[in-house]
Design a protein around this motif. Structure first.
Motif, PDB file in Angstrom:
ATOM      1  N   ILE A   1      15.677   2.770  -6.608  1.00 54.22           N
ATOM      2  CA  ILE A   1      14.823   3.930  -6.319  1.00 54.22           C
ATOM      3  C   ILE A   1      15.009   4.367  -4.867  1.00 54.22           C
ATOM      4  N   ASP A   2      15.360   5.636  -4.661  1.00 55.48           N
ATOM      5  CA  ASP A   2      15.571   6.098  -3.279  1.00 55.48           C
ATOM      6  C   ASP A   2      14.244   6.398  -2.585  1.00 55.48           C
ATOM      7  N   GLY A   3      14.324   6.655  -1.288  1.00 52.09           N
ATOM      8  CA  GLY A   3      13.127   6.867  -0.482  1.00 52.09           C
ATOM      9  C   GLY A   3      12.321   8.092  -0.880  1.00 52.09           C
ATOM     10  N   PHE A   4      12.984   9.139  -1.344  1.00 50.85           N
ATOM     11  CA  PHE A   4      12.270  10.337  -1.777  1.00 50.85           C
ATOM     12  C   PHE A   4      11.310   9.998  -2.920  1.00 50.85           C
ATOM     13  N   GLU A   5      11.822   9.290  -3.933  1.00 48.87           N
ATOM     14  CA  GLU A   5      10.993   8.953  -5.091  1.00 48.87           C
ATOM     15  C   GLU A   5       9.898   7.960  -4.716  1.00 48.87           C
ATOM     16  N   VAL A   6      10.225   7.013  -3.831  1.00 47.40           N
ATOM     17  CA  VAL A   6       9.215   6.053  -3.385  1.00 47.40           C
ATOM     18  C   VAL A   6       8.042   6.789  -2.723  1.00 47.40           C
ATOM     19  N   ALA A   7       8.361   7.713  -1.820  1.00 45.08           N
ATOM     20  CA  ALA A   7       7.319   8.478  -1.131  1.00 45.08           C
ATOM     21  C   ALA A   7       6.478   9.267  -2.124  1.00 45.08           C
ATOM     22  N   GLN A   8       7.165   9.880  -3.077  1.00 47.13           N
ATOM     23  CA  GLN A   8       6.457  10.690  -4.068  1.00 47.13           C
ATOM     24  C   GLN A   8       5.506   9.847  -4.906  1.00 47.13           C
ATOM     25  N   ARG A   9       5.959   8.667  -5.335  1.00 47.19           N
ATOM     26  CA  ARG A   9       5.107   7.792  -6.145  1.00 47.19           C
ATOM     27  C   ARG A   9       3.905   7.298  -5.354  1.00 47.19           C
ATOM     28  N   LEU A  10       4.131   6.924  -4.110  1.00 47.22           N
ATOM     29  CA  LEU A  10       3.033   6.415  -3.292  1.00 47.22           C
ATOM     30  C   LEU A  10       1.981   7.490  -3.031  1.00 47.22           C
ATOM     31  N   LYS A  11       2.428   8.709  -2.815  1.00 47.41           N
ATOM     32  CA  LYS A  11       1.488   9.791  -2.518  1.00 47.41           C
ATOM     33  C   LYS A  11       0.766  10.313  -3.758  1.00 47.41           C
ATOM     34  N   HIS A  12       1.267   9.956  -4.943  1.00 52.15           N
ATOM     35  CA  HIS A  12       0.594  10.356  -6.177  1.00 52.15           C
ATOM     36  C   HIS A  12      -0.283   9.236  -6.731  1.00 52.15           C
ATOM     37  N   ASN A  13      -0.376   8.153  -6.003  1.00 55.36           N
ATOM     38  CA  ASN A  13      -1.201   7.005  -6.406  1.00 55.36           C
ATOM     39  C   ASN A  13      -2.456   6.993  -5.535  1.00 55.36           C
ATOM     40  N   GLU A  14      -3.645   7.062  -6.154  1.00 54.77           N
ATOM     41  CA  GLU A  14      -4.886   7.130  -5.389  1.00 54.77           C
ATOM     42  C   GLU A  14      -5.061   5.935  -4.459  1.00 54.77           C
ATOM     43  N   LYS A  15      -4.516   4.787  -4.853  1.00 60.26           N
ATOM     44  CA  LYS A  15      -4.682   3.573  -4.054  1.00 60.26           C
ATOM     45  C   LYS A  15      -3.800   3.576  -2.800  1.00 60.26           C
ATOM     46  N   THR A  16      -2.722   4.351  -2.823  1.00 61.75           N
ATOM     47  CA  THR A  16      -1.762   4.301  -1.710  1.00 61.75           C
ATOM     48  C   THR A  16      -1.542   5.643  -1.015  1.00 61.75           C
ATOM     49  N   MET A  17      -2.161   6.693  -1.522  1.00 64.44           N
ATOM     50  CA  MET A  17      -1.855   8.047  -1.045  1.00 64.44           C
ATOM     51  C   MET A  17      -2.234   8.271   0.424  1.00 64.44           C
ATOM     52  N   ASP A  18      -3.163   7.471   0.965  1.00 63.45           N
ATOM     53  CA  ASP A  18      -3.590   7.670   2.352  1.00 63.45           C
ATOM     54  C   ASP A  18      -2.743   6.906   3.363  1.00 63.45           C
ATOM     55  N   ILE A  19      -1.801   6.086   2.895  1.00 67.28           N
ATOM     56  CA  ILE A  19      -0.968   5.317   3.824  1.00 67.28           C
ATOM     57  C   ILE A  19       0.095   6.240   4.429  1.00 67.28           C
ATOM     58  N   PRO A  20       0.154   6.363   5.760  1.00 70.01           N
ATOM     59  CA  PRO A  20       1.173   7.228   6.384  1.00 70.01           C
ATOM     60  C   PRO A  20       2.584   6.697   6.118  1.00 70.01           C
ATOM     61  N   ILE A  21       3.496   7.621   5.870  1.00 71.45           N
ATOM     62  CA  ILE A  21       4.902   7.272   5.637  1.00 71.45           C
ATOM     63  C   ILE A  21       5.761   7.985   6.680  1.00 71.45           C
ATOM     64  N   ILE A  22       6.533   7.193   7.430  1.00 68.77           N
ATOM     65  CA  ILE A  22       7.512   7.764   8.362  1.00 68.77           C
ATOM     66  C   ILE A  22       8.896   7.464   7.808  1.00 68.77           C
ATOM     67  N   ILE A  23       9.644   8.497   7.504  1.00 68.30           N
ATOM     68  CA  ILE A  23      11.006   8.300   6.997  1.00 68.30           C
ATOM     69  C   ILE A  23      11.946   8.052   8.178  1.00 68.30           C
ATOM     70  N   LEU A  24      12.736   6.947   8.065  1.00 68.40           N
ATOM     71  CA  LEU A  24      13.793   6.631   9.040  1.00 68.40           C
ATOM     72  C   LEU A  24      15.125   6.728   8.310  1.00 68.40           C
ATOM     73  N   THR A  25      15.968   7.680   8.679  1.00 67.54           N
ATOM     74  CA  THR A  25      17.190   7.910   7.926  1.00 67.54           C
ATOM     75  C   THR A  25      18.296   8.485   8.813  1.00 67.54           C
ATOM     76  N   VAL A  26      19.519   8.337   8.325  1.00 68.11           N
ATOM     77  CA  VAL A  26      20.656   8.959   9.024  1.00 68.11           C
ATOM     78  C   VAL A  26      20.826  10.406   8.587  1.00 68.11           C
ATOM     79  N   LEU A  27      20.104  10.807   7.541  1.00 68.98           N
ATOM     80  CA  LEU A  27      20.213  12.177   7.026  1.00 68.98           C
ATOM     81  C   LEU A  27      19.443  13.123   7.935  1.00 68.98           C
ATOM     82  N   GLY A  28      20.175  13.841   8.760  1.00 64.95           N
ATOM     83  CA  GLY A  28      19.523  14.702   9.736  1.00 64.95           C
ATOM     84  C   GLY A  28      19.524  16.173   9.392  1.00 64.95           C
ATOM     85  N   ASN A  29      20.093  16.560   8.224  1.00 62.77           N
ATOM     86  CA  ASN A  29      20.145  17.982   7.880  1.00 62.77           C
ATOM     87  C   ASN A  29      18.758  18.472   7.456  1.00 62.77           C
TER      88      ASN A  29
END
Length: 369
Positions: free
Chosen positions: A59-87
């Motif tokens: 599972i890539d980071g995009f899907e992980v973030a999406q799942r966490l933010k759609h879960n009431e138990k985890t949606m308030d946890i801040p997510i900072i993406i660290l990646t080499v993808l700069g576009n």
């Protein structure tokens, strides 16, 4: 020890490097090396913030973030993406997935620390705000409960007084002269007014505490307006003013009882204060937004701007204007909005409501007042 940070990256050496940077500032760090492990670890460890890579096995980071933010138990946890993808497209995709921040590798350690601290401050502020809102709602719930008991206690003697005064007027207790009849009628009207005001106060208190539950029906708006118009026309005839209601054939899915209360309150109030001229209700369909627009117009005296601001901007109430505040609360409950325009030639209230709404789910711990 400061907050717990979950570092999610398939590069173990990078994870250790980030841990060393954060440990110096007192943060506790835990690791996940793929998306699936991250999702299970979040539920178990409940981190305060997540540093998330995008390109990982499974599972890539995009899907992980999406799942966490759609879960009431985890949606308030801040997510900072660290990646080499700069576009820009990757950055936009990450933020759309629910990430709160985006940092490109290689990153400056000081910038990473600042981003973490800023996101933690933001979430702490948000959580504290939610806590205060819940406390205010609880205070309003207690107030509404108190008003409910008072209303029940007072309504019975008021109803008894009304019953007795009606018997006096009908001659059940013997004849009374016209002057006495007028006095008795005034007492009867006063009892009805006090009871009506108490019920309106109770409705406002329940709305503030979130304890008014909307009951959804599908109905013909034309039929509802026909019922309201019959009542308003009778009141208008007594006042010597004209009344007109225009309504297209529209089906709504909303709270029929609350809608009737809103329109009744505004129309009967308009008729009450209109000494000459007319009162009208114009209903239009906004097909583009699937909404219904209600316009209530009258030729009553101008309402001072400070009165309208008090009700519609400050959520305050004025003597004799409690009904307007209740209308505002009920319109909000119906997912709509209301505005007012007042000039020397008359007043106009405009209500916009969605044509279709769904009832909010009730929680088991919520109780009716």
């Amino acid at each position: 020890m400061k907050e717990k940070i979950l570092i999610v990256d398939d590069e173990k050496e990078l994870c250790e490097s980030i841990k060393n940077i954060l440990a110096e500032k007192g943060y506790s760090c835990i690791f996940a090396y793929d998306g699936g492990s991250c999702l299970s670890m979040v539920e178990k460890e409940k981190p305060n913030i997540i540093l998330l890579d995008i390109m990982m096995p499974g599972i890539d980071g995009f899907e992980v973030a999406q799942r966490l933010k759609h879960n009431e138990k985890t949606m308030d946890i801040p997510i900072i993406i660290l990646t080499v993808l700069g576009n820009s497209s990757s950055r936009i995709a990450g933020l759309k997935a629910g990430a709160d921040d985006y940092l490109i590798k290689p990153f400056d350690p000081d910038e990473l620390l600042l981003r973490i601290e800023a996101n933690l401050r933001m979430i702490n502020f948000s959580l504290e705000l939610k806590k205060k809102i819940e406390q205010l709602k609880e205070q309003e719930r207690i107030k509404a409960e108190f008003l409910s008991h008072i209303t029940q206690e007072v309504s019975m003697p008021l109803q008894d007084i009304s019953k007795e005064t009606n018997l006096l007027i009908s001659g059940e207790y013997g004849g009374i002269n016209e002057k006495q009849k007028e006095s008795v009628k005034e007492i009867n009207n006063l009892c009805s007014k006090v009871l009506s005001l108490m019920l309106e106060f109770l409705e406002i208190a329940k709305a503030n505490s979130g304890k008014i539950w909307i009951e959804i029906d599908e109905f013909s708006l034309e039929n509802i307006i026909h019922i309201i118009s019959a009542r308003c026309k009778n009141e208008a005839i007594v006042k010597g003013v004209s009344f007109e209601a225009l309504c297209p054939k529209i089906t709504m899915r909303s709270d029929k009882i609350r809608l009737i209360k809103v329109l009744d309150e505004l129309l009967l109030n308009a008729i009450k204060f209109t000494e000459k001229g007319n009162v009208s209700l114009l209903i239009k369909e906004d097909k583009e937004n699937d909404a219904i627009i209600f316009e209530i117009s009258d030729t009553a005296p101008e309402i001072p701007k400070e009165y309208l601001d008090k009700v519609f901007k400050e959520n305050g109430w004025l003597e004799g204007k409690i009904g307007l505040l209740l209308v505002k609360k009920l319109v909000g409950l119906l997912k709509g909005n209301i505005s007012a325009c007042s000039t020397k030639s008359g007043n106009r209230f405009t209500i916009t409501l969605p044509r279709i709404i769904d009832a909010p789910a009730r929680r088991k711990e919520d109780k009716e007042l």
